[in-house]
Design a protein around this motif. Structure first.
Motif, mmCIF file in Angstrom:
data_model
loop_
_atom_site.group_PDB
_atom_site.id
_atom_site.type_symbol
_atom_site.label_atom_id
_atom_site.label_comp_id
_atom_site.label_asym_id
_atom_site.label_seq_id
_atom_site.Cartn_x
_atom_site.Cartn_y
_atom_site.Cartn_z
ATOM 1 N N ARG A 162 -17.139 -9.669 0.066
ATOM 2 C CA ARG A 162 -16.452 -10.935 0.347
ATOM 3 C C ARG A 162 -15.029 -10.819 -0.166
ATOM 4 N N ILE A 163 -14.070 -10.890 0.745
ATOM 5 C CA ILE A 163 -12.655 -10.785 0.372
ATOM 6 C C ILE A 163 -11.940 -12.082 0.725
ATOM 7 N N GLY A 164 -11.387 -12.739 -0.288
ATOM 8 C CA GLY A 164 -10.598 -13.948 -0.083
ATOM 9 C C GLY A 164 -9.119 -13.616 -0.158
ATOM 10 N N LEU A 165 -8.284 -14.458 0.444
ATOM 11 C CA LEU A 165 -6.839 -14.228 0.476
ATOM 12 C C LEU A 165 -6.109 -15.283 -0.347
ATOM 13 N N ILE A 166 -5.349 -14.804 -1.346
ATOM 14 C CA ILE A 166 -4.563 -15.736 -2.162
ATOM 15 C C ILE A 166 -3.416 -16.303 -1.342
ATOM 16 N N THR A 167 -2.733 -15.455 -0.582
ATOM 17 C CA THR A 167 -1.763 -15.938 0.410
ATOM 18 C C THR A 167 -2.295 -15.549 1.785
ATOM 19 N N GLY A 168 -2.041 -16.386 2.773
ATOM 20 C CA GLY A 168 -2.636 -16.174 4.094
ATOM 21 C C GLY A 168 -1.639 -15.728 5.134
ATOM 22 N N HIS A 169 -1.442 -16.560 6.144
ATOM 23 C CA HIS A 169 -0.579 -16.209 7.265
ATOM 24 C C HIS A 169 0.884 -16.532 6.938
ATOM 25 N N ILE A 170 1.481 -15.688 6.094
ATOM 26 C CA ILE A 170 2.899 -15.851 5.753
ATOM 27 C C ILE A 170 3.583 -14.481 5.868
ATOM 28 N N PRO A 171 4.906 -14.462 6.069
ATOM 29 C CA PRO A 171 5.616 -13.182 6.162
ATOM 30 C C PRO A 171 5.531 -12.399 4.844
ATOM 31 N N ILE A 172 5.530 -11.080 4.962
ATOM 32 C CA ILE A 172 5.502 -10.202 3.790
ATOM 33 C C ILE A 172 6.644 -10.545 2.833
ATOM 34 N N ALA A 173 7.806 -10.876 3.383
ATOM 35 C CA ALA A 173 8.987 -11.144 2.568
ATOM 36 C C ALA A 173 8.814 -12.343 1.635
ATOM 37 N N LYS A 174 7.849 -13.218 1.940
ATOM 38 C CA LYS A 174 7.674 -14.428 1.135
ATOM 39 C C LYS A 174 6.505 -14.340 0.145
ATOM 40 N N ILE A 175 5.773 -13.229 0.150
ATOM 41 C CA ILE A 175 4.549 -13.144 -0.644
ATOM 42 C C ILE A 175 4.834 -13.245 -2.139
ATOM 43 N N ASN A 202 -25.143 -17.518 -9.501
ATOM 44 C CA ASN A 202 -24.980 -18.335 -10.706
ATOM 45 C C ASN A 202 -23.786 -17.955 -11.568
ATOM 46 N N LYS A 203 -23.605 -16.663 -11.804
ATOM 47 C CA LYS A 203 -22.497 -16.202 -12.658
ATOM 48 C C LYS A 203 -21.666 -15.187 -11.870
ATOM 49 N N PRO A 204 -20.866 -15.670 -10.927
ATOM 50 C CA PRO A 204 -20.151 -14.744 -10.047
ATOM 51 C C PRO A 204 -19.087 -13.920 -10.771
ATOM 52 N N ARG A 205 -18.971 -12.664 -10.338
ATOM 53 C CA ARG A 205 -17.944 -11.760 -10.837
ATOM 54 C C ARG A 205 -16.874 -11.615 -9.760
ATOM 55 N N ILE A 206 -15.615 -11.886 -10.132
ATOM 56 C CA ILE A 206 -14.518 -11.871 -9.173
ATOM 57 C C ILE A 206 -13.462 -10.856 -9.603
ATOM 58 N N ALA A 207 -13.014 -10.039 -8.665
ATOM 59 C CA ALA A 207 -11.921 -9.091 -8.898
ATOM 60 C C ALA A 207 -10.660 -9.589 -8.204
ATOM 61 N N VAL A 208 -9.509 -9.450 -8.867
ATOM 62 C CA VAL A 208 -8.219 -9.812 -8.284
ATOM 63 C C VAL A 208 -7.396 -8.536 -8.106
ATOM 64 N N LEU A 209 -6.885 -8.334 -6.903
ATOM 65 C CA LEU A 209 -6.074 -7.150 -6.628
ATOM 66 C C LEU A 209 -4.628 -7.368 -7.056
ATOM 67 N N GLY A 210 -3.951 -6.274 -7.392
ATOM 68 C CA GLY A 210 -2.545 -6.349 -7.764
ATOM 69 C C GLY A 210 -1.658 -6.438 -6.535
ATOM 70 N N LEU A 211 -0.406 -6.850 -6.754
ATOM 71 C CA LEU A 211 0.533 -6.993 -5.644
ATOM 72 C C LEU A 211 1.231 -5.679 -5.309
ATOM 73 N N ALA A 266 -7.599 -10.774 -2.581
ATOM 74 C CA ALA A 266 -6.427 -9.971 -2.240
ATOM 75 C C ALA A 266 -5.187 -10.844 -2.338
ATOM 76 N N THR A 267 -4.060 -10.234 -2.675
ATOM 77 C CA THR A 267 -2.845 -11.037 -2.844
ATOM 78 C C THR A 267 -2.201 -11.403 -1.514
ATOM 79 N N TYR A 268 -2.465 -10.609 -0.477
ATOM 80 C CA TYR A 268 -1.891 -10.942 0.833
ATOM 81 C C TYR A 268 -2.805 -10.458 1.958
ATOM 82 N N HIS A 269 -2.510 -10.932 3.149
ATOM 83 C CA HIS A 269 -3.380 -10.802 4.325
ATOM 84 C C HIS A 269 -3.852 -9.370 4.590
ATOM 85 N N ASP A 270 -2.930 -8.451 4.856
ATOM 86 C CA ASP A 270 -3.342 -7.109 5.256
ATOM 87 C C ASP A 270 -3.936 -6.300 4.107
ATOM 88 N N GLN A 271 -3.579 -6.628 2.876
ATOM 89 C CA GLN A 271 -4.182 -5.935 1.735
ATOM 90 C C GLN A 271 -5.690 -6.137 1.714
#
Length: 345
Positions: A162-175, A202-211, A266-271
């Motif tokens: 399961r991969i969630g997006l911190i930023t979604g449909h925005i230009p790379i320049a604005k991330i 119950n006790k989910p483990r979440i990883a955050v990717l770097g930018l 993920a920090t951005y869409h394509d990542q």
């Protein structure tokens, strides 16, 4: 309306009329056993579906209705929301195909808000030709967030990932400028809540990717990871959540570290989407978490190049259908379990 029993009503927006949306819908319900799991209601027009049936040389039976009160729970229902003839040009994005994709989505969202359908399953749209005065959004997710309660989080998922997006449909320049501690905290909270309420973890483990590459290499390639992401993760950890990172995306997926977590941000869409689509083999599902209503979609686009050629694979659409049903049931069970918590004296 025929007896509902306990079947879940799945509203389906038709997507771009000239794409593969109707094809994957029809192929999904070629197996009549699918009607044992749910009652499908397709928002569109019987004539449009008939056109696609003829092009595909398929005889899937459908039930045309003009009101949800006429739903038959043992058939594929088509709620006719327009009467006029519509020009279909398979394989071409046109102003007409975008206009009626928007009409379908608008009607489906209205019924979702009213509760006459239980969940929403969206067929692919073209983000360019659907734009109008009434639809001025980068995609489904933003449109639904504007119309429903809650803060959305796009999650691309399979059973194992399961991969969630911190930023979604925005230009790379604005991330980089968009990636604030507040936004990271909000998205972690949304994913954390969804993993508990929608997936029963119950006790989910979440990883955050770097930018930045290598998470910035201690500031050599960028400071956002050290100045924004890492301190924010530490603050979230102090609340008791099992959140880890930042992780460099290349090694994280290459070493299969993702298998150690219930969710990845993920920090951005394509990542997030590039490795996801490489790993999902066309069986992925897009789930809009964080809203008070459930929406899923297949992980593919309009498929203009194969529209009308009977080549579209319905696997992702079918998975999206099963996912919506499963999340609906899990969320309902969670609400029942937490409705009357024991009072602590």
């Amino acid at each position: 309306m025929a007896d509902k029993t306990d079947k879940i009503i799945v509203g389906i927006s038709i997507g771009d009329l000239n794409g593969i949306g109707v094809e994957v819908i029809l192929k999904t319900f070629l197996d009549k056993r699918m009607l044992d799991f749910c009652t499908p209601v397709l928002f569109g027009a019987t004539k449009v579906v008939s056109y696609h049936k003829k092009a595909l040389k398929t005889e899937v039976p459908v039930h045309g209705i003009t009101s949800v009160n006429q739903i038959n729970h043992n058939k594929i229902n088509i709620l006719n929301i327009w009467k006029e003839e519509v020009s279909i040009e398979l394989g071409k994005p046109t102003e007409t195909s975008g206009k009626y994709a928007a009409k379908s989505l608008e009607s489906a969202l209205s019924h979702l808000k009213e509760g006459t359908i239980d969940v929403l399953l969206t067929a692919p749209i073209n983000k360019e030709n659907i734009q109008s005065e009434n639809f001025n959004f980068p995609g489904h997710t933003e449109y639904l967030e504007a119309g429903l309660e809650g803060k959305s989080l796009m999650i691309l998922m399979t059973d194992q990932l399961r991969i969630g997006l911190i930023t979604g449909h925005i230009p790379i320049a604005k991330i980089a400028a968009t990636l604030t501690p507040e936004l990271i905290t909000e998205k972690v909270e949304t994913m954390y809540t969804s993993l508990i309420e929608d997936f029963g973890i119950n006790k989910p483990r979440i990883a955050v990717l770097g930018l930045n590459p290598h998470c910035g290499d201690n500031g050599v390639i960028g400071k956002e990871d050290d100045d924004i992401i890492r301190p924010t993760i530490q603050q979230i950890k102090e609340t008791g959540k099992l959140v880890f990172g930042p992780y460099a995306a290349d090694g994280f997926f290459g070493s299969e570290t993702y298998k150690q977590f219930d969710g990845v941000l993920a920090t951005y869409h394509d990542q997030g989407l590039a490795p996801f689509k490489a790993l999902s083999f066309g069986n992925g599902v897009n789930f809009t978490a964080g809203l008070h209503k459930i929406r899923t979609s297949p992980d593919h686009g309009t498929g203009y190049d194969i529209a009308g050629k009977n080549q579209a694979n319905p696997s992702s659409f079918k998975e999206a259908l099963f996912t919506a049903i499963k999340i609906f049931k899990t969320r309902k069970e969670y609400k029942e379990l937490t409705k009357n918590p024991l009072l602590v004296k």
